[in-house]
Motif scaffolding. Structure first.
Motif, PDB file in Angstrom:
ATOM      1  N   GLY A 143      46.320  37.538  46.549  1.00 51.63           N
ATOM      2  CA  GLY A 143      45.364  36.457  46.731  1.00 51.63           C
ATOM      3  C   GLY A 143      43.992  36.749  46.167  1.00 51.63           C
ATOM      4  N   THR A 144      43.800  37.966  45.655  1.00 51.14           N
ATOM      5  CA  THR A 144      42.511  38.354  45.080  1.00 51.14           C
ATOM      6  C   THR A 144      42.674  38.767  43.624  1.00 51.14           C
ATOM      7  N   LEU A 145      43.519  39.761  43.381  1.00 49.48           N
ATOM      8  CA  LEU A 145      43.815  40.197  42.015  1.00 49.48           C
ATOM      9  C   LEU A 145      45.023  39.469  41.440  1.00 49.48           C
ATOM     10  N   ILE A 146      46.014  39.219  42.290  1.00 52.49           N
ATOM     11  CA  ILE A 146      47.257  38.600  41.830  1.00 52.49           C
ATOM     12  C   ILE A 146      47.635  37.420  42.719  1.00 52.49           C
ATOM     13  N   ASP A 147      48.280  36.429  42.096  1.00 51.24           N
ATOM     14  CA  ASP A 147      48.825  35.292  42.828  1.00 51.24           C
ATOM     15  C   ASP A 147      50.287  35.615  43.127  1.00 51.24           C
ATOM     16  N   VAL A 182      48.728  37.548  37.330  1.00 49.47           N
ATOM     17  CA  VAL A 182      47.359  38.026  37.497  1.00 49.47           C
ATOM     18  C   VAL A 182      46.429  36.826  37.391  1.00 49.47           C
ATOM     19  N   TYR A 183      45.461  36.741  38.288  1.00 49.20           N
ATOM     20  CA  TYR A 183      44.529  35.615  38.241  1.00 49.20           C
ATOM     21  C   TYR A 183      43.687  35.655  36.964  1.00 49.20           C
ATOM     22  N   PRO A 184      43.273  34.491  36.471  1.00 50.45           N
ATOM     23  CA  PRO A 184      42.447  34.440  35.253  1.00 50.45           C
ATOM     24  C   PRO A 184      41.172  35.268  35.397  1.00 50.45           C
ATOM     25  N   GLY A 185      40.853  35.990  34.346  1.00 55.24           N
ATOM     26  CA  GLY A 185      39.606  36.745  34.290  1.00 55.24           C
ATOM     27  C   GLY A 185      39.627  38.099  34.956  1.00 55.24           C
ATOM     28  N   VAL A 186      40.732  38.454  35.613  1.00 61.89           N
ATOM     29  CA  VAL A 186      40.761  39.712  36.363  1.00 61.89           C
ATOM     30  C   VAL A 186      40.654  40.922  35.439  1.00 61.89           C
ATOM     31  N   GLU A 187      41.490  40.984  34.422  1.00 68.67           N
ATOM     32  CA  GLU A 187      41.482  42.168  33.559  1.00 68.67           C
ATOM     33  C   GLU A 187      40.155  42.323  32.824  1.00 68.67           C
ATOM     34  N   GLU A 188      39.628  41.227  32.300  1.00 66.36           N
ATOM     35  CA  GLU A 188      38.356  41.295  31.583  1.00 66.36           C
ATOM     36  C   GLU A 188      37.219  41.726  32.506  1.00 66.36           C
TER      37      GLU A 188
END
Length: 239
Positions: free
Chosen positions: A10-14, A85-91
Motif C-alpha cells: 500500500g506504500t511501495l507496492i499495490d 510497483v506504484y508510479p514514481g517509486v523507483e525514481e
C-alpha cells in the motif's frame, strides 16, 4: 533528515489483490466460506492473526494458525502475480539515495525480502525489517529495530506508510509520520490522524524531504512542476 523507513504493502507496492486472494484461499482451507476480497481489502495492514480475528472472531487459536499457514503457502507461490510497483517509486528512491533507506513492514522479513527482490526494489534499501515474533504496528518495535540497523536516531527519521498503524507506530517510535493517500486509507481518514505530511503521490516525498533539508526538489525529480504546472501534491499538517 538522515533516514526514511517505508511500509511495503500500500506504500511501495499495490499488492491488495494478491493479499485478498491468498486470504480467501486461507479462509477456505480452514472451512470459513463467504469472505470476500472486498472485506479483506478493508482490513489491509493488519497482521494475519488480526485479520483472522477481524473476519472470523471465533476465538479458535488452532484454526487461526492453520489459516495463517495456508495463507503463507498460497502467497509464497502466487504473491506477486497481480502486484505492481506504484508510479514514481523507483525514481523517487533513487533521488533519495543520499539518505539511509529501510523497510519496516508487518510481513515476515524473509517474505518482504522475496517480494522486494521480485519487484526489483531490493537494491534501494540498506535494511529490510519485517515483524518476526514481536507485536506488529502500531507497536513501534519494527520501526525501532529498523532504525537500529540503519544506525539512525529517531529524531532524524521518518516512516512513510498508508494506514493508521503506520502513523501510530511512527509516533510511538518518535519519528515523523508521512502518510500516502493512494494506499489502504483515504486522505480524509489519514488527515484525521494529523500525520506530519500527507502525500498524494510517492514522488511528492522528494519535495517534503527537501523542505526539511532546505533543498527543495532533491535530485531534480519533477523539474518544472511549479508555476502553471501545479506544485508538489503534499500537505504539511504539523511540524
Amino acid at each position: 533528515m538522515r533516514a526514511l523507513l517505508f511500509d511495503l504493502d500500500g506504500t511501495l507496492i499495490d499488492s491488495a489483490e494478491d493479499i485478498a486472494i491468498s486470504a480467501q484461499r486461507g479462509f477456505e482451507e480452514v472451512g470459513v466460506v463467504g469472505v470476500s476480497r472486498e472485506e479483506v481489502r478493508a482490513h489491509l495492514g493488519l497482521s494475519l492473526a488480526d485479520l483472522y480475528r477481524a473476519l472470523c472472531p471465533d476465538g479458535d487459536a488452532a484454526r487461526r494458525e492453520r489459516f495463517i499457514q495456508a495463507y503463507r503457502r498460497h502467497y509464497a507461490e502466487h504473491g506477486t502475480e497481480h502486484t505492481s510497483v506504484y508510479p514514481g517509486v523507483e525514481e523517487t528512491l533513487r533521488a533519495l539515495s543520499h539518505l539511509r533507506l529501510g523497510v519496516a513492514t508487518t510481513k515476515l522479513t524473509a517474505v518482504a525480502e522475496q517480494v522486494l527482490a521480485k519487484m526489483g526494489l531490493r537494491e534501494h534499501f540498506q535494511h529490510v525489517q519485517g515483524t518476526d515474533g514481536f507485536p506488529p504496528k502500531p507497536h513501534p518495535e519494527v520501526v525501532r529495530r529498523a532504525l537500529a540497523a540503519l544506525g539512525s536516531p529517531a529524531e532524524s527519521a521518518a516512516l512513510v506508510g498508508d494506514t493508521d498503524r503506520d502513523v501510530l507506530a511512527a509516533r510511538a517510535a518518535g519519528v515523523r509520520a508521512a502518510a500516502v493517500t493512494y494506499g489502504g486509507w483515504s486522505r480524509q481518514r489519514l488527515a484525521a490522524l494529523a500525520p506530519d505530511v500527507l502525500l498524494d503521490r510517492f514522488s511528492d516525498l522528494v519535495y517534503w524531504v527537501g523542505s526539511n533539508e532546505g533543498v527543495p526538489g532533491v535530485g531534480g525529480l519533477g523539474a518544472g512542476r511549479g508555476a502553471g504546472g501545479g506544485g508538489a501534491g503534499f500537505s504539511t499538517l504539523m511540524r
